[in-house]
Design a protein around this motif. Structure first.
Motif, PDB file in Angstrom:
ATOM      1  N   LEU A   1       1.244  -1.133   0.246  1.00  0.00           N
ATOM      2  CA  LEU A   1      -0.029   0.170  -0.079  1.00  0.00           C
ATOM      3  C   LEU A   1       0.349   1.308  -0.212  1.00  0.00           C
ATOM      4  O   LEU A   1       1.745   1.249   1.184  1.00  0.00           O
ATOM      5  CB  LEU A   1      -0.852  -0.124   1.144  1.00  0.00           C
ATOM      6  N   VAL A   2       0.425   2.539  -1.023  1.00  0.00           N
ATOM      7  CA  VAL A   2       1.702   3.292  -0.839  1.00  0.00           C
ATOM      8  C   VAL A   2       0.635   4.431  -1.047  1.00  0.00           C
ATOM      9  O   VAL A   2      -0.108   4.584  -1.438  1.00  0.00           O
ATOM     10  CB  VAL A   2       2.180   3.566  -2.624  1.00  0.00           C
ATOM     11  N   HIS A   3       1.405   6.019  -0.567  1.00  0.00           N
ATOM     12  CA  HIS A   3       0.388   7.157   0.266  1.00  0.00           C
ATOM     13  C   HIS A   3       0.860   7.752  -1.573  1.00  0.00           C
ATOM     14  O   HIS A   3       2.734   7.514  -2.366  1.00  0.00           O
ATOM     15  CB  HIS A   3       1.496   7.186   0.526  1.00  0.00           C
ATOM     16  N   ARG A   4       0.059   7.953  -2.749  1.00  0.00           N
ATOM     17  CA  ARG A   4      -0.183   8.479  -3.839  1.00  0.00           C
ATOM     18  C   ARG A   4       0.990   9.507  -3.453  1.00  0.00           C
ATOM     19  O   ARG A   4       1.410   9.895  -4.771  1.00  0.00           O
ATOM     20  CB  ARG A   4      -1.205   8.610  -4.393  1.00  0.00           C
ATOM     21  N   ALA A   5       0.789  10.171  -3.201  1.00  0.00           N
ATOM     22  CA  ALA A   5       1.139  12.443  -3.122  1.00  0.00           C
ATOM     23  C   ALA A   5       2.634  12.160  -2.691  1.00  0.00           C
ATOM     24  O   ALA A   5       3.615  13.019  -2.584  1.00  0.00           O
ATOM     25  CB  ALA A   5       0.198  13.334  -1.928  1.00  0.00           C
ATOM     26  N   THR A   6       3.296  10.941  -1.776  1.00  0.00           N
ATOM     27  CA  THR A   6       4.476  10.568  -1.397  1.00  0.00           C
ATOM     28  C   THR A   6       5.204   9.684  -1.917  1.00  0.00           C
ATOM     29  O   THR A   6       6.841   9.792  -1.421  1.00  0.00           O
ATOM     30  CB  THR A   6       4.422  11.168   0.263  1.00  0.00           C
ATOM     31  N   MET A   7       4.693   8.472  -2.301  1.00  0.00           N
ATOM     32  CA  MET A   7       5.191   7.681  -2.741  1.00  0.00           C
ATOM     33  C   MET A   7       5.843   6.556  -1.707  1.00  0.00           C
ATOM     34  O   MET A   7       6.532   6.261  -1.920  1.00  0.00           O
ATOM     35  CB  MET A   7       6.272   7.744  -3.440  1.00  0.00           C
ATOM     36  N   ARG A   8       5.715   7.156  -0.463  1.00  0.00           N
ATOM     37  CA  ARG A   8       6.129   6.876   0.897  1.00  0.00           C
ATOM     38  C   ARG A   8       4.805   5.113   1.342  1.00  0.00           C
ATOM     39  O   ARG A   8       3.992   5.132   0.474  1.00  0.00           O
ATOM     40  CB  ARG A   8       5.823   6.944   2.157  1.00  0.00           C
ATOM     41  N   VAL A   9       5.420   3.956   2.038  1.00  0.00           N
ATOM     42  CA  VAL A   9       4.636   3.171   2.013  1.00  0.00           C
ATOM     43  C   VAL A   9       4.515   2.964   2.853  1.00  0.00           C
ATOM     44  O   VAL A   9       4.938   2.731   4.192  1.00  0.00           O
ATOM     45  CB  VAL A   9       6.183   1.852   1.890  1.00  0.00           C
ATOM     46  N   ILE A  10       2.805   2.807   2.985  1.00  0.00           N
ATOM     47  CA  ILE A  10       2.176   2.794   4.218  1.00  0.00           C
ATOM     48  C   ILE A  10       2.570   1.321   4.746  1.00  0.00           C
ATOM     49  O   ILE A  10       1.870   1.425   5.930  1.00  0.00           O
ATOM     50  CB  ILE A  10       1.225   2.799   3.649  1.00  0.00           C
ATOM     51  N   ASP A  11       1.914   0.415   4.308  1.00  0.00           N
ATOM     52  CA  ASP A  11       2.121  -1.183   5.123  1.00  0.00           C
ATOM     53  C   ASP A  11       2.833  -1.877   3.472  1.00  0.00           C
ATOM     54  O   ASP A  11       2.495  -1.819   2.294  1.00  0.00           O
ATOM     55  CB  ASP A  11       0.553  -1.150   4.447  1.00  0.00           C
ATOM     56  N   GLY A  12       3.852  -2.581   4.079  1.00  0.00           N
ATOM     57  CA  GLY A  12       4.192  -3.274   2.992  1.00  0.00           C
ATOM     58  C   GLY A  12       5.686  -3.910   2.729  1.00  0.00           C
ATOM     59  O   GLY A  12       6.816  -3.529   2.323  1.00  0.00           O
ATOM     60  N   ARG A  13       6.936  -3.005   3.754  1.00  0.00           N
ATOM     61  CA  ARG A  13       7.875  -2.893   4.142  1.00  0.00           C
ATOM     62  C   ARG A  13       8.861  -3.975   3.909  1.00  0.00           C
ATOM     63  O   ARG A  13       9.487  -3.760   3.451  1.00  0.00           O
ATOM     64  CB  ARG A  13       7.875  -1.859   5.355  1.00  0.00           C
ATOM     65  N   HIS A  14       8.475  -5.131   4.679  1.00  0.00           N
ATOM     66  CA  HIS A  14       8.694  -6.584   4.365  1.00  0.00           C
ATOM     67  C   HIS A  14       8.635  -7.087   2.991  1.00  0.00           C
ATOM     68  O   HIS A  14      10.042  -7.556   2.194  1.00  0.00           O
ATOM     69  CB  HIS A  14       8.780  -7.354   6.066  1.00  0.00           C
ATOM     70  N   ARG A  15       7.330  -6.477   2.573  1.00  0.00           N
ATOM     71  CA  ARG A  15       7.299  -7.426   0.956  1.00  0.00           C
ATOM     72  C   ARG A  15       8.369  -6.313  -0.074  1.00  0.00           C
ATOM     73  O   ARG A  15       8.864  -6.963  -0.460  1.00  0.00           O
ATOM     74  CB  ARG A  15       6.253  -6.953   0.701  1.00  0.00           C
ATOM     75  N   LEU A  16       8.958  -5.319   0.038  1.00  0.00           N
ATOM     76  CA  LEU A  16       9.387  -4.292  -0.142  1.00  0.00           C
ATOM     77  C   LEU A  16      10.841  -5.072  -0.432  1.00  0.00           C
ATOM     78  O   LEU A  16      11.357  -5.377  -1.951  1.00  0.00           O
ATOM     79  CB  LEU A  16       9.591  -3.297  -0.405  1.00  0.00           C
ATOM     80  N   ARG A  17      11.252  -5.323   0.957  1.00  0.00           N
ATOM     81  CA  ARG A  17      12.867  -5.779   1.110  1.00  0.00           C
ATOM     82  C   ARG A  17      12.510  -6.595   0.876  1.00  0.00           C
ATOM     83  O   ARG A  17      14.253  -7.428  -0.357  1.00  0.00           O
ATOM     84  CB  ARG A  17      13.470  -5.892   2.493  1.00  0.00           C
ATOM     85  N   ALA A  18      12.249  -7.700   0.439  1.00  0.00           N
ATOM     86  CA  ALA A  18      12.101  -9.103  -0.163  1.00  0.00           C
ATOM     87  C   ALA A  18      12.155  -9.039  -1.403  1.00  0.00           C
ATOM     88  O   ALA A  18      12.909  -9.589  -2.696  1.00  0.00           O
ATOM     89  CB  ALA A  18      10.513  -9.639   0.429  1.00  0.00           C
ATOM     90  N   ALA A  19      10.788  -8.829  -2.287  1.00  0.00           N
ATOM     91  CA  ALA A  19      11.201  -8.179  -4.219  1.00  0.00           C
ATOM     92  C   ALA A  19      12.579  -7.285  -4.065  1.00  0.00           C
ATOM     93  O   ALA A  19      13.577  -8.252  -4.895  1.00  0.00           O
ATOM     94  CB  ALA A  19       9.885  -6.739  -3.961  1.00  0.00           C
ATOM     95  N   LEU A  20      13.418  -6.414  -3.427  1.00  0.00           N
ATOM     96  CA  LEU A  20      14.633  -6.041  -4.146  1.00  0.00           C
ATOM     97  C   LEU A  20      15.683  -7.064  -3.928  1.00  0.00           C
ATOM     98  O   LEU A  20      16.351  -7.392  -4.733  1.00  0.00           O
ATOM     99  CB  LEU A  20      15.255  -5.265  -2.569  1.00  0.00           C
ATOM    100  N   LEU A  21      15.553  -8.565  -2.835  1.00  0.00           N
ATOM    101  CA  LEU A  21      16.499  -9.042  -2.549  1.00  0.00           C
ATOM    102  C   LEU A  21      16.534 -10.879  -3.993  1.00  0.00           C
ATOM    103  O   LEU A  21      17.238 -11.252  -3.708  1.00  0.00           O
ATOM    104  CB  LEU A  21      16.355 -10.238  -0.978  1.00  0.00           C
ATOM    105  N   LEU A  22      15.340 -10.268  -4.498  1.00  0.00           N
ATOM    106  CA  LEU A  22      14.970 -11.093  -5.777  1.00  0.00           C
ATOM    107  C   LEU A  22      15.164 -10.693  -6.646  1.00  0.00           C
ATOM    108  O   LEU A  22      15.028 -11.212  -7.699  1.00  0.00           O
ATOM    109  CB  LEU A  22      13.298 -11.659  -5.326  1.00  0.00           C
ATOM    110  N   GLY A  23      15.723  -9.449  -6.484  1.00  0.00           N
ATOM    111  CA  GLY A  23      16.278  -8.818  -7.977  1.00  0.00           C
ATOM    112  C   GLY A  23      15.007  -7.849  -8.784  1.00  0.00           C
ATOM    113  O   GLY A  23      15.697  -6.994  -9.707  1.00  0.00           O
TER     114      GLY A  23
END
Length: 327
Positions: free
Chosen positions: A51-73
């Motif tokens: 879940l992302v705040h459109r105005a700031t592009m900050r992650v509201i929910d899913g920080r760990h999922r984001l990190r996992a996606a980065l680690l998967l390239g």
């Protein structure tokens, strides 16, 4: 609809460039939990969109999922957008991170409550408590410490209704209702003013005697908050057992209620009986339940149990207001 209560499931899922996202301003001060990220990497299913705040592009929910996606390239991730302001986005971040996933630490929940008190001073203590996962009493302490206590004449509760902050204001409101509607029952007065039937009776008697509906302060102390009805004897002789130990004599009382046709032969009545029956376990059984809760689930279970207890209190107050008045 209050911020954070928007139906997020209806928002479209889109692919977002990971490089465009920020995790600043998160209510989670400790950053990602490596063990939780590792657990997500081992999940063989598609993870929910973040879940992302459109105005700031900050992650509201899913920080760990984001990190996992980065680690998967990966360079993109599925997301839903939230379009409220920054204060609303923070409230939503707290709400969803308390309700599911890796729970926020107590210190983070308290810090979040402090921020919400500052950004939403018109919200009641219970409203903020329900969002941040701490008790209403703790919110009241944080509000008093911040210097915001008492600034608002009324606050918005969890049900969306606006109520006066102090017992004195509720009594004055009850006096206005009585003057405008002299034929109202105590129950009607209590419901509209947000006070107990006994307080409504006291206000009515004071007006009949020509007195102010608010008692004089004693020793400079403020009038006590009287929104919750005090205990009163039930109309029927089916009374609660003496003592409050879980499971103590409750089974017999619930069995008597089960024999009541007005409850047994209605769908809502049967739902109520099933809920009541869940609480007839013995004290040892309750202890076993406590011991069965894994440490990592403790904060969420404790929060849910406390919130459900408050719901039972609301139910008790509502039933109290529906008891026919005698005398």
């Amino acid at each position: 609809m209050e911020p954070g209560m928007v139906d997020l499931e209806r928002q479209p899922v889109v692919e977002v460039e990971i490089g465009s996202l920020s995790v600043e301003g998160s209510p989670r001060s400790t950053g990602e939990d490596p063990d939780h990220v590792a657990a997500l990497l081992g999940v063989d299913v598609t993870l929910p969109p973040i879940l992302v705040h459109r105005a700031t592009m900050r992650v509201i929910d899913g920080r760990h999922r984001l990190r996992a996606a980065l680690l998967l390239g990966r360079t993109v991730i599925e997301a839903r957008f939230f379009d409220g302001d920054e204060a609303e986005a923070f409230v939503l971040a707290v709400r969803v991170n308390v309700a599911h996933g890796l729970p926020l630490a107590l210190a983070d929940r308290k810090h979040a409550a402090e921020r919400i008190v500052a950004s939403h001073p018109h919200w009641s203590d219970r409203m903020i408590a329900s969002v941040s996962g701490i008790s209403a009493g703790t919110v009241a302490e944080l509000r008093a410490r911040s210097g915001d206590s008492g600034r608002e004449e009324s606050r918005v509760g969890r049900d969306g209704r606006v109520r006066p902050v102090t017992g004195a204001e509720r009594r004055r409101r009850a006096g206005e209702i009585i003057r405008a509607n002299p034929d109202y029952s105590l129950r009607q007065i209590a419901r509209e003013a947000g006070i107990s039937p006994e307080t409504a009776r006291d206000v009515k008697n004071r007006l009949l005697r020509g007195e102010d509906p608010v008692p004089a302060r004693r020793g400079g102390s403020a009038v006590r908050d009287e929104a919750v009805a005090p205990p009163r004897p039930p109309v029927e002789t089916v009374g609660p057992p003496a003592g409050r130990t879980p499971g103590r004599d409750w089974t017999a009382v619930v069995e008597r209620l089960k024999a009541d046709p007005s409850l047994r032969f209605s769908e809502k009545g049967r739902d109520l009986l099933r809920l009541l029956a869940l609480h007839t376990a013995t004290a040892d059984a309750w202890d076993d339940l406590i011991d069965s809760v894994p440490v990592h689930c403790g904060p969420v279970v404790a929060y849910l149990a406390g919130d459900f207890a408050r719901l039972w209190t609301d139910l008790a107050t509502g039933v109290e207001l529906n008891i026919p008045e005698t005398g």
